[in-house]
Design a protein around this motif. Structure first.
Motif, mmCIF file in Angstrom:
data_model
loop_
_atom_site.group_PDB
_atom_site.id
_atom_site.type_symbol
_atom_site.label_atom_id
_atom_site.label_comp_id
_atom_site.label_asym_id
_atom_site.label_seq_id
_atom_site.Cartn_x
_atom_site.Cartn_y
_atom_site.Cartn_z
ATOM 1 N N THR A 152 11.496 80.867 67.227
ATOM 2 C CA THR A 152 10.757 80.411 68.409
ATOM 3 C C THR A 152 10.930 78.912 68.618
ATOM 4 O O THR A 152 11.167 78.444 69.738
ATOM 5 C CB THR A 152 9.250 80.735 68.262
ATOM 6 O OG1 THR A 152 9.085 82.151 68.156
ATOM 7 C CG2 THR A 152 8.467 80.243 69.464
ATOM 8 N N GLU A 153 10.815 78.146 67.532
ATOM 9 C CA GLU A 153 10.952 76.693 67.647
ATOM 10 C C GLU A 153 12.380 76.289 68.004
ATOM 11 O O GLU A 153 12.601 75.414 68.836
ATOM 12 C CB GLU A 153 10.532 76.019 66.336
ATOM 13 C CG GLU A 153 9.060 76.145 66.005
ATOM 14 C CD GLU A 153 8.154 75.512 67.048
ATOM 15 O OE1 GLU A 153 8.613 74.661 67.820
ATOM 16 O OE2 GLU A 153 6.960 75.873 67.091
ATOM 17 N N VAL A 154 13.349 76.938 67.395
ATOM 18 C CA VAL A 154 14.754 76.580 67.633
ATOM 19 C C VAL A 154 15.191 76.927 69.050
ATOM 20 O O VAL A 154 15.991 76.210 69.661
ATOM 21 C CB VAL A 154 15.665 77.293 66.602
ATOM 22 C CG1 VAL A 154 17.133 77.125 66.964
ATOM 23 C CG2 VAL A 154 15.400 76.746 65.200
ATOM 24 N N SER A 155 14.650 78.006 69.608
ATOM 25 C CA SER A 155 15.091 78.433 70.941
ATOM 26 C C SER A 155 14.484 77.619 72.081
ATOM 27 O O SER A 155 14.913 77.733 73.223
ATOM 28 C CB SER A 155 14.784 79.922 71.152
ATOM 29 O OG SER A 155 13.404 80.176 70.990
ATOM 30 N N GLU A 181 11.433 69.334 62.145
ATOM 31 C CA GLU A 181 10.061 69.040 61.700
ATOM 32 C C GLU A 181 9.083 70.079 62.234
ATOM 33 O O GLU A 181 8.163 70.498 61.530
ATOM 34 C CB GLU A 181 9.649 67.632 62.157
ATOM 35 C CG GLU A 181 10.282 66.516 61.342
ATOM 36 C CD GLU A 181 9.948 65.137 61.884
ATOM 37 O OE1 GLU A 181 9.310 65.052 62.964
ATOM 38 O OE2 GLU A 181 10.336 64.145 61.243
ATOM 39 N N ARG A 182 9.304 70.510 63.491
ATOM 40 C CA ARG A 182 8.422 71.537 64.060
ATOM 41 C C ARG A 182 8.613 72.876 63.355
ATOM 42 O O ARG A 182 7.655 73.609 63.123
ATOM 43 C CB ARG A 182 8.676 71.686 65.566
ATOM 44 C CG ARG A 182 8.160 70.521 66.392
ATOM 45 C CD ARG A 182 7.905 70.948 67.827
ATOM 46 N NE ARG A 182 9.062 71.525 68.458
ATOM 47 C CZ ARG A 182 9.971 70.847 69.167
ATOM 48 N NH1 ARG A 182 9.833 69.537 69.337
ATOM 49 N NH2 ARG A 182 10.998 71.458 69.719
ATOM 50 N N PHE A 193 23.175 59.112 67.279
ATOM 51 C CA PHE A 193 21.844 58.851 66.730
ATOM 52 C C PHE A 193 20.780 59.613 67.523
ATOM 53 O O PHE A 193 19.857 60.187 66.943
ATOM 54 C CB PHE A 193 21.526 57.350 66.750
ATOM 55 C CG PHE A 193 20.174 57.024 66.177
ATOM 56 C CD1 PHE A 193 20.005 56.887 64.810
ATOM 57 C CD2 PHE A 193 19.065 56.882 67.008
ATOM 58 C CE1 PHE A 193 18.748 56.610 64.270
ATOM 59 C CE2 PHE A 193 17.805 56.608 66.482
ATOM 60 C CZ PHE A 193 17.652 56.470 65.102
ATOM 61 N N ALA A 194 20.911 59.612 68.852
ATOM 62 C CA ALA A 194 19.930 60.306 69.696
ATOM 63 C C ALA A 194 19.932 61.805 69.409
ATOM 64 O O ALA A 194 18.869 62.441 69.347
ATOM 65 C CB ALA A 194 20.230 60.054 71.177
ATOM 66 N N LEU A 195 21.110 62.389 69.212
ATOM 67 C CA LEU A 195 21.195 63.808 68.874
ATOM 68 C C LEU A 195 20.530 64.077 67.532
ATOM 69 O O LEU A 195 19.786 65.053 67.374
ATOM 70 C CB LEU A 195 22.656 64.254 68.843
ATOM 71 C CG LEU A 195 22.922 65.691 68.387
ATOM 72 C CD1 LEU A 195 22.151 66.691 69.230
ATOM 73 C CD2 LEU A 195 24.418 65.988 68.426
ATOM 74 N N GLY A 196 20.771 63.201 66.561
ATOM 75 C CA GLY A 196 20.127 63.341 65.261
ATOM 76 C C GLY A 196 18.617 63.239 65.377
ATOM 77 O O GLY A 196 17.871 63.930 64.673
ATOM 78 N N HIS A 197 18.162 62.388 66.289
ATOM 79 C CA HIS A 197 16.732 62.194 66.528
ATOM 80 C C HIS A 197 16.097 63.487 67.051
ATOM 81 O O HIS A 197 15.031 63.902 66.582
ATOM 82 C CB HIS A 197 16.551 61.058 67.535
ATOM 83 C CG HIS A 197 15.133 60.744 67.890
ATOM 84 N ND1 HIS A 197 14.232 60.228 66.984
ATOM 85 C CD2 HIS A 197 14.446 60.883 69.055
ATOM 86 C CE1 HIS A 197 13.059 60.053 67.573
ATOM 87 N NE2 HIS A 197 13.165 60.443 68.826
ATOM 88 N N ILE A 198 16.765 64.143 67.999
ATOM 89 C CA ILE A 198 16.258 65.415 68.535
ATOM 90 C C ILE A 198 16.274 66.490 67.446
ATOM 91 O O ILE A 198 15.304 67.246 67.290
ATOM 92 C CB ILE A 198 17.114 65.894 69.726
ATOM 93 C CG1 ILE A 198 17.054 64.915 70.871
ATOM 94 C CG2 ILE A 198 16.651 67.274 70.203
ATOM 95 C CD1 ILE A 198 17.979 65.269 72.004
#
Length: 200
Positions: free
Chosen positions: A93-96, A70-71, A59-64
């Protein structure tokens, strides 16, 4: 209905506690007891939300993943008139996770990636996330039209995802500065479009 809202909020609160502890100690240092203490809830509350530690980690991984996605979407929506190449640059940029404010998130992300090597549920979660990002990257490359006519969009999307993850690692261990890493993928994107542009 109020109970359901409280339950969802509590699960997210616990996920944030997991991420905070993982940033400090790695996932091996995350225990249900410490998570409960960090989230300021009882052990029973944690166990009512998650039957096992692995379920909590998934769940925590899904949360991140949700937060990062979203960003990415926010960056794409912010400038709807931007070219596919510019949009792709924003997304990478966001993914890295190269910016200073995302450094803790990057450490946690890589901790989950390492743990996924020995956890099928975590690996399955990561694969779904990477598949969604690959689809988004593929779509952006395909939208470049004539400039990308000679490219295999899916192969290039895979390359960009691998590059983003690799740069995250290199920055975290200090092999590259964030600016150097940014220059690497900016150069790659620029070369990509130049190499496929029709001759004038």
């Amino acid at each position: 209905m109020p109970k359901q809202v409280d339950h969802v909020s509590r699960r997210r609160l616990i996920a944030e506690a997991v991420c905070s502890l993982a940033d400090e100690r790695g996932l091996e240092g995350v225990t249900l007891r410490d998570v409960a203490a960090r989230a300021q809830v009882s052990m029973g509350a944690v166990q009512r939300c998650f039957r096992t530690k692995e379920e909590m980690l998934v769940f925590a991984l899904g949360h991140i993943s949700e937060r990062i996605n979203e960003r990415v979407q926010a960056r794409l929506v912010r400038s709807p008139a931007q070219s596919p190449g510019t949009a792709l640059g924003h997304a990478v940029t966001e993914v890295s996770l190269l910016r200073e404010e995302h450094r803790a998130e990057a450490r946690v992300w890589l901790a989950f990636v390492a743990q996924a090597a020995v956890s099928t549920p975590l690996a399955d979660t990561l694969k779904r996330n990477y598949a969604a990002l690959q689809e988004a990257f593929t779509s952006l490359i395909s939208e470049a039209g004539e400039a990308a006519a000679s490219l295999d969009p899916q192969r290039e999307a895979r390359t960009l995802l691998a590059l983003a993850d690799g740069l995250t690692t290199h920055v975290l261990i200090g092999h590259l500065t964030p600016q150097e890493a940014h220059d690497v993928f900016h150069t790659h994107l620029t070369t990509l479009w130049i190499a496929t542009a029709p001759a004038s």
